[in-house]
Design a protein around this motif. Structure first.
Motif, PDB file in Angstrom:
ATOM      1  N   SER A  22       0.825  -1.228   0.000  1.00  0.00           N
ATOM      2  CA  SER A  22       0.000   0.000   0.000  1.00  0.00           C
ATOM      3  C   SER A  22       0.845   1.258   0.000  1.00  0.00           C
ATOM      4  N   LYS A  23       0.321   2.258  -0.673  1.00  0.00           N
ATOM      5  CA  LYS A  23       0.956   3.570  -0.666  1.00  0.00           C
ATOM      6  C   LYS A  23       0.669   4.216   0.682  1.00  0.00           C
ATOM      7  N   ILE A  24       1.603   4.973   1.191  1.00  0.00           N
ATOM      8  CA  ILE A  24       1.470   5.598   2.513  1.00  0.00           C
ATOM      9  C   ILE A  24       0.218   6.484   2.589  1.00  0.00           C
ATOM     10  N   LYS A  25      -0.026   7.212   1.496  1.00  0.00           N
ATOM     11  CA  LYS A  25      -1.148   8.161   1.491  1.00  0.00           C
ATOM     12  C   LYS A  25      -2.499   7.458   1.655  1.00  0.00           C
ATOM     13  N   ARG A  26      -2.546   6.177   1.308  1.00  0.00           N
ATOM     14  CA  ARG A  26      -3.818   5.440   1.374  1.00  0.00           C
ATOM     15  C   ARG A  26      -4.079   4.828   2.751  1.00  0.00           C
ATOM     16  N   LEU A  27      -3.122   4.976   3.663  1.00  0.00           N
ATOM     17  CA  LEU A  27      -3.285   4.377   4.984  1.00  0.00           C
ATOM     18  C   LEU A  27      -3.939   5.370   5.953  1.00  0.00           C
ATOM     19  N   SER A  28      -4.611   4.812   6.978  1.00  0.00           N
ATOM     20  CA  SER A  28      -5.179   5.686   8.017  1.00  0.00           C
ATOM     21  C   SER A  28      -4.039   6.156   8.920  1.00  0.00           C
ATOM     22  N   GLY A  29      -4.335   7.134   9.794  1.00  0.00           N
ATOM     23  CA  GLY A  29      -3.326   7.654  10.718  1.00  0.00           C
ATOM     24  C   GLY A  29      -2.730   6.552  11.577  1.00  0.00           C
ATOM     25  N   GLY A  30      -3.613   5.696  12.098  1.00  0.00           N
ATOM     26  CA  GLY A  30      -3.155   4.608  12.955  1.00  0.00           C
ATOM     27  C   GLY A  30      -2.237   3.665  12.205  1.00  0.00           C
ATOM     28  N   GLU A  31      -2.602   3.370  10.949  1.00  0.00           N
ATOM     29  CA  GLU A  31      -1.776   2.467  10.134  1.00  0.00           C
ATOM     30  C   GLU A  31      -0.419   3.104   9.819  1.00  0.00           C
ATOM     31  N   GLN A  32      -0.455   4.396   9.546  1.00  0.00           N
ATOM     32  CA  GLN A  32       0.816   5.082   9.250  1.00  0.00           C
ATOM     33  C   GLN A  32       1.742   5.032  10.469  1.00  0.00           C
TER      34      GLN A  32
END
Lengths: 299, 245
Positions: free
Chosen positions: B150-160
């Motif tokens: 996954s691209k970073i931009k597509r992740l939620s805050g928690g996932e990032q």
């Protein structure tokens, strides 16, 4: 450095170009425009110098001798003149050769047959070609001091005009190079400033994780070198086509001047222009990226 | 009169201590000192919260521990590195022994999850084979096994933040420094991230969390160092701290 790290660094350098497309395009456009102007100017100056040099090569001083001067003395004088730095070539023309040339150029054999003796018996002379037309006066002053010399023919207007043109080209070259240099510095520093804002966070992150300065810098420097090389290749291709088209047009349109306008072939110009352009382009790319990254390495 | 060179007193460090700050002061060119006479000792395997309001000196403390800043006076020793004397060339080597997590995640946005985590291993020049093995392992540890592409931009805050934690942990750091790790997260994600950090701590890693989230601090019942205007105002052992808010 591990081989895998080396290839990773190389790969990142190439990928960086595509990651920041806008920045890469801006950098390539900047370098391309600077080097295009430089290349065009270089081609014009080199051609002007070639035209002037060709004209200079035709400028000669003719030296006639007093009646009764022996052939040995004339040869001796010829040798002395040949030793001077102003002289690129010296040619002796005997009275017979002068008459043959005259007959051929102006009379034709049927009229010449009327002459039983050589009417130009006293016209043996030296034709002297100059290494530098601006030195014609010095040479003439020297030749005038030789007692056996009867007369000197010289082309003062041509010499002074060519000297003037040469100086003008030199001044314009320095002026335009200075302007191009200033414009390039301005454009490149602007591009580098954009690069700094794009890179700032990325470099900081790498440094926090424990990347060495070398590891951080390498992909950016590779990116800079590639951008510089692309920025150098594009104007070279454009100039190649423009130059050939322009020469074909000018020589076709002004065929009357074909004797005077002797253009250099593009291959001759590119012998120097290609290495210079690539060196400048890659140098700009390398320095630009090196400076950009260095500002953020002290994290 | 003979000139005698004043020798710097060597900082006494216990065998089990990983962070020692002795009377550390840090002043910026303008304004009051950000830290004033801070002394702190943290042992291997501890979980410590550093709390305080804005302007208390928390961020300055983190920057000093990362050797982003040098103290105006005093001594700092982290994992045996004297941070007041460390050479510039040795800083990367030192930082590789720390794992760092930021409030704003500080991920490389144009790379995917795998690349962000693998990057930390590439820096320490791990062989590719090892990276291919380690990255999926750490991603599954933080609960992101299925999102490595996954691209970073597509992740939620928690996932990032989980990606950032995975990146911080992949080189097995001795200390994990987390600067407001839940600052940009909702309560549910905050709890999950704190649980993850606790798990990391149970594995033996020293964890230091800078936060102003009193609720989390109360719930975790760990050692709490409170800063105010650059001074340590309290240092409560595990379970002793109670947030008054």
């Amino acid at each position: 450095m591990r081989i895998s790290t080396f290839f990773y660094t190389l790969q990142q350098g190439v990928r960086n170009i595509f990651r920041n497309k806008l920045f890469s395009l801006a950098s390539i456009a900047t370098i391309t425009s600077c080097l295009f102007l430089f290349g065009m100017f270089y081609a014009i100056v080199v051609n002007l110098q070639h035209i002037v040099k060709t004209a200079e090569e035709g400028v000669s001083v003719t030296v006639f001798y007093n009646e009764g001067t022996t052939q040995e003395r004339i040869d001796e004088i010829g040798e002395q003149i040949a030793k001077r730095t102003e002289v690129s070539e010296i040619k002796f023309v005997s009275a017979e050769e002068a008459w043959d040339e005259f007959k051929q150029d102006y009379l034709g054999e049927e009229y010449a047959d009327g002459f039983t003796e050589n009417p130009l018996a006293n016209s043996m002379h030296h034709e002297i070609y100059l290494s530098d037309v601006s030195l014609q006066n010095e040479l003439v002053v020297y030749i005038q001091s030789i007692p056996e010399v009867r007369k000197i023919n010289r082309s003062e207007i041509t010499a002074s005009t060519l000297t003037g043109v040469n100086s003008l080209i030199a001044y314009i070259s320095v002026g335009i190079i200075a302007v191009l240099f200033a414009v390039s510095i301005f454009l490149i520093s602007n591009t580098v400033t954009i690069g700094i804002s794009v890179r700032k966070d990325e470099i900081e992150i790498m440094k926090y994780i424990g990347a060495t300065d070398f590891f951080v810098r390498c992909p950016y420097v590779i990116e800079g070198i590639l951008i510089g090389a692309i920025g150098a290749a594009i104007p070279l291709v454009i100039i190649y086509f423009i130059y050939n088209t322009a020469i074909t047009y000018i020589t076709g349109r002004f065929s009357v001047l074909s004797e005077l306008l002797q253009f250099l072939p593009v291959q001759t110009i590119y012998q120097n222009l290609v290495p210079i352009t690539f060196a400048v382009g890659i140098g700009i790319g390398f320095l630009g990226s090196f400076v950009t990254v260095r500002r953020h390495l002290r994290v | 009169m003979p000139i005698t060179k004043k020798k710097k007193k060597k900082l006494a460090i216990g065998d089990d201590e990983v962070i020692v700050l002795d009377n550390v002061c840090k002043s910026y060119e303008t304004g009051a000192p950000a830290l004033n006479g801070v002394s702190l000792r943290i042992k291997r395997g501890e979980f410590v919260f550093i709390i305080g309001g804005s302007g208390s000196g928390k961020s300055t403390l983190i920057k000093l521990l990362l050797r982003e800043l040098i103290p105006t006076s005093g001594a700092i020793n982290v994992l045996g590195y004297d941070l007041t004397r460390i050479r510039h060339g040795k800083i990367p080597q030192f930082r590789r022994k720390l794992g760092i997590v930021f409030q704003d995640f500080r991920l490389l946005p144009d790379r995917n999850v795998y690349e962000n985590v693998a990057f930390a291993q590439r820096i320490v020049q791990r062989p590719r084979r090892e990276i291919r093995k380690n990255v999926p392992a750490i991603l599954s540890q933080v609960g992101l096994a299925g999102k490595y592409k996954s691209k970073i931009k597509r992740l939620s805050g928690g996932e990032q933040q989980r990606v950032a934690i995975a990146r911080a942990l992949i080189n097995r750091p001795d200390i994990l420094l987390a600067d407001e790790p839940t600052g940009n997260l909702d309560p549910k994600n905050s709890e999950e991230i704190m649980a993850l950090l606790e798990k990391v701590n149970e594995g033996g890693t020293t964890v230091i969390v800078v936060t102003h989230n009193g609720e989390i601090v109360n719930k975790m019942k760990k050692r709490v160092v409170a800063l105010n205007k650059g001074v340590i105002i309290s240092d409560e052992e595990e379970g002793e701290y109670v947030n008054a808010d």
